[in-house]
Design an enzyme around this catalytic site. Structure first.
Site, mmCIF file in Angstrom:
data_model
loop_
_atom_site.group_PDB
_atom_site.id
_atom_site.type_symbol
_atom_site.label_atom_id
_atom_site.label_comp_id
_atom_site.label_asym_id
_atom_site.label_seq_id
_atom_site.Cartn_x
_atom_site.Cartn_y
_atom_site.Cartn_z
ATOM 1 N N ASP A 270 0.815 -1.211 0.000
ATOM 2 C CA ASP A 270 0.000 0.000 0.000
ATOM 3 C C ASP A 270 0.850 1.264 0.000
ATOM 4 O OD1 ASP A 270 -2.406 1.484 0.272
ATOM 5 O OD2 ASP A 270 -2.153 1.553 2.449
ATOM 6 N N GLU B 88 3.610 -8.202 7.028
ATOM 7 C CA GLU B 88 2.345 -8.809 6.619
ATOM 8 C C GLU B 88 2.443 -9.827 5.482
ATOM 9 O OE1 GLU B 88 -0.700 -5.873 6.027
ATOM 10 O OE2 GLU B 88 -0.846 -5.485 8.161
ATOM 11 N N GLU C 48 1.036 -1.379 14.050
ATOM 12 C CA GLU C 48 0.238 -0.438 13.245
ATOM 13 C C GLU C 48 -1.156 -0.394 13.837
ATOM 14 O OE1 GLU C 48 0.036 -1.145 8.996
ATOM 15 O OE2 GLU C 48 2.165 -1.705 8.917
#
Ligand code: BDP
Length: 593
Positions: free
Chosen positions: A168, A415, A506
């Site tokens: 992202d 991730e 996060e």
């Protein structure tokens, strides 16, 4: 790899400025040997900078494939007989370099430096043509991972292709960090490894030197100075230990740096090469519930970042670098994570000086096969080729950052898919390689997947669990009242399973600066504050939590998509570094912790 430096024996010339640039639309430059002659019809392009947003041309912004850079460089006659190199801070993601038409370097993996030795081919006392081909394509064999999507239908013109990736942030590319011309003697200090220990009030500095020698007899000498330039210890030889009595420790928020002056001398005792390295003495330890720096519990507080700004994309910029440090100081951050790739060497140096603790993350991001999330680790996606590349990047990162006292942990991925058994095997290997290369620092991995703790297979092999959570955003949107309960209920079993400390690495909400509502609704400044406060109430109830990193320090660019409004807006500062209401809330909380 040592950071280039000027000294009695070394020179550095910054090649920042306007270079020539050409898009290689269909990728024919290599076949046509564009490096053999000056580029035809180039445009101007700044270096360092990402090339994407410099011109109004969409084709340049969205380009997938090769681009070419070129400039002329006068190499002084004075450098004759020296080891002369071109040194690239970062070229995203693959680069080939030619000097006067001869290939001198090829490097795969952005964000990390590489050099090209041009001593034997440079035209000394004259002009030289430097040509660099940079390719921004990401595949399943690179990190970050990605793949090229092509279309075989009537809705797309022939040859239409896009870069797909599962991360992202915008795939800014080009010569993003400085390019330097460096020179050292042919017998030179190639690398220095520093490891520090404590013995009561004394600090022990172990060192080992790599000396590239073209003469056989030389001797090495290391002198250690404190911040007042007083000699505190000295040693000779290429390996040794020095003791600093009454050592001043490097502490978070209170950095103390010593300087090691490393000298190589020839048989007659004359100076051959000299390098000055900053170092800090500190220890790091992890227990079941704590992260200890100098045997004192440390709680990570701060924001994850990006190297991202208007116009330059990920291009290095001293003004933005310092702006961010002043804001980190203002908000009360004591740490950060280099999400999701190694940051500039200048960033790491400032963290050393300002006492900002760093979780150093390699560019292992996007490791997910979205079409079939049970099939990520196989020969078509994350394969043994990806693993080999991953290990090579860990080695390059550790080689670059090993001496920074600010670096307290290596984060080996962000991730990835974690609940395939093969994820366990894959990360067991990456963690083992990392520990072999650096046994002095713990290893972490970040997961955002909401899976059963026992199904997060890589967590067996790491020291600190990093978990990303977006309650009331990606799940239960609008319901900030659920966050505290969900955080406590959901994270407690992770610690019960793994007995390792945990950082919420996060958490956050997209927030458009200046948008308000009472009661709060998503995307408003009130909602971001309400959510963060609820997360904090949860965190404060969990004794095994050793840190909180808000996502994100500032708004940043992403690829276009229906979930992003001109980028990701989870910053507590805008992209132009102006505060949202949440910045004041964090400043208040972190001043108290
Ligand atoms: C996390 C990613 C981060 C994203 C963030 C988000 O680690 O890169 O930007 O989510 O969605 O999953 O804002």
């Amino acid at each position: 790899m040592l950071y280039p430096q000027e000294s009695e024996t070394r020179d550095v010339k910054d090649l920042s400025g306007i270079w020539k640039f050409k898009l290689d639309g269909v990728g024919r430059g290599l076949a046509e040997q564009w490096y053999k002659a000056p580029l035809a019809d180039p445009i101007d392009m700044p270096v360092p900078s990402s090339f994407n947003e410099i011109t109004p041309d969409k084709a340049i912004r969205d380009h997938v494939g090769e681009v070419w850079y070129e400039r002329h460089l006068f190499v002084s006659d004075r450098l004759q007989g020296q080891r002369v190199c071109l040194r690239f801070g970062s070229a995203e993601h693959t680069a080939t370099v030619w000097v006067n038409g001869t290939e001198v370097a090829h490097h795969v993996g952005g964000f990390l430096p590489f050099e090209a030795d041009i001593s034997d081919i440079a035209n000394f006392g004259g002009n030289n043509r430097i040509t660099v081909m940079v390719n921004n394509v990401l595949t399943w064999d690179t990190l970050p991972t990605g793949y090229i999507q092509t279309y075989d239908d009537t809705n797309h013109p022939e040859g239409f292709r896009i870069q797909q990736h599962q991360f992202d942030f915008y795939n800014y590319a080009g010569l993003n960090r400085q390019v330097l011309l460096t020179s050292t003697p042919k017998t030179y200090i190639e690398d220095i490894l520093i490891r520090t220990d404590r013995d009561g009030k004394a600090g022990i500095v172990h060192y080992s030197l790599d000396i590239a020698a073209d003469a056989k007899s030389f001797s090495a000498k290391v002198s250690l100075f404190d911040e007042d330039a007083q000699l505190v210890a000295a040693s000779t030889g290429t390996e040794g230990s020095m003791t600093i009595s009454n050592v001043r420790l490097w502490k978070p928020g209170n950095a103390y740096l010593y300087e090691a002056v490393v000298e190589v001398l020839d048989e007659s005792g004359s100076l051959v090469d000299i390098y000055r390295l900053s170092l800090g003495v500190r220890s790091v330890k992890v227990t079941e519930t704590q992260f200890l720096i100098n045997d004192e519990p440390f709680y990570f507080q701060g924001c994850c970042k990006h190297e991202d700004m208007d116009v330059k994309g990920r291009g290095f910029d001293h003004a933005m670098l310092l702006k961010d440090f002043y804001l980190m100081e203002w908000i009360g951050a004591n740490s950060t994570r280099t999400s999701h790739y190694p940051y500039s060497e200048e960033f790491m140096q400032l963290c050393d000086r300002k006492g900002i603790v760093v979780i150093d993350e390699v560019q292992a991001v996007g490791m997910r096969c979205e079409e079939d999330s049970t099939q990520t680790y196989n020969d078509t996606h994350i394969s043994s080729r990806t693993l080999a590349h991953h290990k090579k990047l860990m080695a390059e990162l550790i080689k670059r950052d090993k001496n920074h006292p600010c670096v307290v942990m290596w984060n080996i991925a962000n991730e990835p898919i974690v609940n395939e058994k093969k994820a366990g095997e894959y990360f067991a290997e990456v963690a083992a390689t990392t520990r072999e290369l650096d046994p002095t620092r713990p290893v972490s991995l970040v997961t955002g997947d909401v899976v059963k703790p026992e199904e997060c297979y890589p967590f067996e092999y790491i020291d600190v669990m990093c978990i990303n959570r977006y309650h009331s955003w990606y799940s239960d949107p609008g319901h900030t009242e659920l966050i505290e309960m969900q955080i406590v209920n959901e994270l407690t079993p992770w610690h019960e399973k793994w007995h390792k400390p945990l950082i919420v690495s996060e958490y956050g909400t997209d927030t458009i600066a200046g948008m308000h509502a009472l009661p709060a609704v998503m995307f408003t400044e009130e909602y971001q504050c309400e959510a963060l406060e609820a997360f904090h109430r949860g965190f404060d109830r969990l004794p095994f939590m050793i840190g909180e990193h808000v996502w994100n320090f500032a708004d940043f660019a992403t690829k276009q998509g229906v979930k992003r409004v001109v980028g990701n807006k989870k910053g507590v500062f805008t992209r132009q570094r102006q505060p949202k209401a949440a910045a004041f809330l964090l400043r208040k909380r972190w001043a108290k912790l």
